[in-house]
Enzyme design. Sequence first.
Site, PDB file in Angstrom:
ATOM      1  CG  ASP A  95      50.109  48.639  41.086  1.00 47.59           C
ATOM      2  OD1 ASP A  95      49.162  48.229  41.811  1.00 47.59           O
ATOM      3  OD2 ASP A  95      50.512  49.822  41.076  1.00 47.59           O
ATOM      4  CB  SER A  96      56.508  49.439  40.177  1.00 49.52           C
ATOM      5  OG  SER A  96      56.824  50.403  39.177  1.00 49.52           O
ATOM      6  N   GLY A 125      60.432  42.112  42.963  1.00 51.42           N
ATOM      7  CA  GLY A 125      59.787  41.639  41.738  1.00 51.42           C
ATOM      8  C   GLY A 125      60.762  41.393  40.613  1.00 51.42           C
TER       9      GLY A 125
HETATM   10  N1  SAM Z   1      49.779  53.521  42.036  1.00 59.10           N
HETATM   11  C1  SAM Z   1      51.164  53.765  42.396  1.00 59.10           C
HETATM   12  C2  SAM Z   1      51.892  54.516  41.309  1.00 59.10           C
HETATM   13  O1  SAM Z   1      51.419  54.506  40.158  1.00 59.10           O
HETATM   14  O2  SAM Z   1      52.939  55.099  41.643  1.00 59.10           O
HETATM   15  C3  SAM Z   1      51.821  52.436  42.687  1.00 59.10           C
HETATM   16  C4  SAM Z   1      51.214  51.830  43.905  1.00 59.10           C
HETATM   17  S1  SAM Z   1      51.966  50.435  44.586  1.00 59.10           S
HETATM   18  C5  SAM Z   1      51.700  50.768  46.255  1.00 59.10           C
HETATM   19  C6  SAM Z   1      53.702  50.644  44.326  1.00 59.10           C
HETATM   20  C7  SAM Z   1      54.454  49.508  44.981  1.00 59.10           C
HETATM   21  O3  SAM Z   1      55.626  49.139  44.246  1.00 59.10           O
HETATM   22  C8  SAM Z   1      54.971  49.835  46.402  1.00 59.10           C
HETATM   23  O4  SAM Z   1      54.195  49.122  47.337  1.00 59.10           O
HETATM   24  C9  SAM Z   1      56.439  49.394  46.390  1.00 59.10           C
HETATM   25  O5  SAM Z   1      56.824  48.734  47.589  1.00 59.10           O
HETATM   26  C10 SAM Z   1      56.453  48.452  45.189  1.00 59.10           C
HETATM   27  N2  SAM Z   1      57.769  48.196  44.600  1.00 59.10           N
HETATM   28  C11 SAM Z   1      58.716  49.100  44.233  1.00 59.10           C
HETATM   29  N3  SAM Z   1      59.802  48.458  43.727  1.00 59.10           N
HETATM   30  C12 SAM Z   1      59.527  47.113  43.773  1.00 59.10           C
HETATM   31  C13 SAM Z   1      60.234  45.928  43.399  1.00 59.10           C
HETATM   32  N4  SAM Z   1      61.471  45.991  42.856  1.00 59.10           N
HETATM   33  N5  SAM Z   1      59.631  44.732  43.581  1.00 59.10           N
HETATM   34  C14 SAM Z   1      58.395  44.652  44.121  1.00 59.10           C
HETATM   35  N6  SAM Z   1      57.655  45.730  44.500  1.00 59.10           N
HETATM   36  C15 SAM Z   1      58.227  46.952  44.328  1.00 59.10           C
END
Ligand code: SAM
Length: 284
Positions: free
Chosen positions: A160-161, A142
């Site tokens: 939403d990371s 992202g």
């Molecule tokens: N509700 C959760 C929380 O508050 O911790 C977040 C849920 S969501 C599943 C988090 C997502 O962020 C993960 O699927 C992860 O793969 C994604 N993520 C982490 N770093 C990222 C990046 N640089 N670019 C895109 N997605 C990323």
Amino acid sequence: MSLNGQWFTEEVPVAGSAFSLKVKRKLHDAQSPFQRIEVYETEHFGNLMTLDGMVMLTTRDNFLYHEMMSHPALFTHPNPRRVLIVGGGDCGTLREVLKHPGVQKAEQVDIDEGVTRASQLFFPELCASNNDPRAALHFDDGIKWVRDAKPGTYDVIIVDSTDPIGPAEGLFSKQFYQDCWRALGPGGIVIQQSESPLYHMLLIKNMYEAIRGAGFADVSTLFFPQAVYPSGWWSATLACKDQPFDGFREDAAAARPFATQYYNAAIHRGALAAPEFFLSQVTE
Ligand code: SAM
């Protein structure tokens, strides 16, 4: 693998606290290039997904988070049509965004396709809108996606990371916020999950500084309960590109043509009320 009567526990060493759920069995365990993805069947919370041993969501209470990560920002923007979700691989936020009939395009960019594949298997209800013609799922970083976006591409960016470690660390940087600023159109809004106000006040303070330093005109935070996250008290921080926040579209929120389990206009208004200790730390 049967785990009958055992507990899944997420410890928070810095806070000297932990959260546990009684589990029946493990349903999934995969090591992706980015993280370990596990899913458990619990006794009272439905399915539980963890990433690197940290709770991401459960069947029972993910609505709190997914509704608060989407509806407040969309009812604050005057006319949100083009939405980007960074992260959100479980697709729960995407489903909420697509409930808004005015949204014309919702792009989701999660770095890890394994999360979405696990969600499709064990949280199919969250993936119910993945085939909406307005939805586009990408599997990419992202940080790079926003950096490469044309200026003014999006009305709302939802970050939403995972926590600010590993691939998610750069999503809390001034450079990322500058890239968000440029990728947003006039009146554009970014909202980002901003962890626990009880445990992570320093992070939130740094976020405010970086967001303001990136040129955003105003910053605000929403507070809401989230039983399964550290401290049980969570937050999402909003920023507006070029104008101070001036309330939200309360009538539209009250008359919304879709069902929610938590969000409504009163909850939205109440979630913006900030605690004294918080205000003393973030007020310029
Ligand atoms: N509700 C959760 C929380 O508050 O911790 C977040 C849920 S969501 C599943 C988090 C997502 O962020 C993960 O699927 C992860 O793969 C994604 N993520 C982490 N770093 C990222 C990046 N640089 N670019 C895109 N997605 C990323």
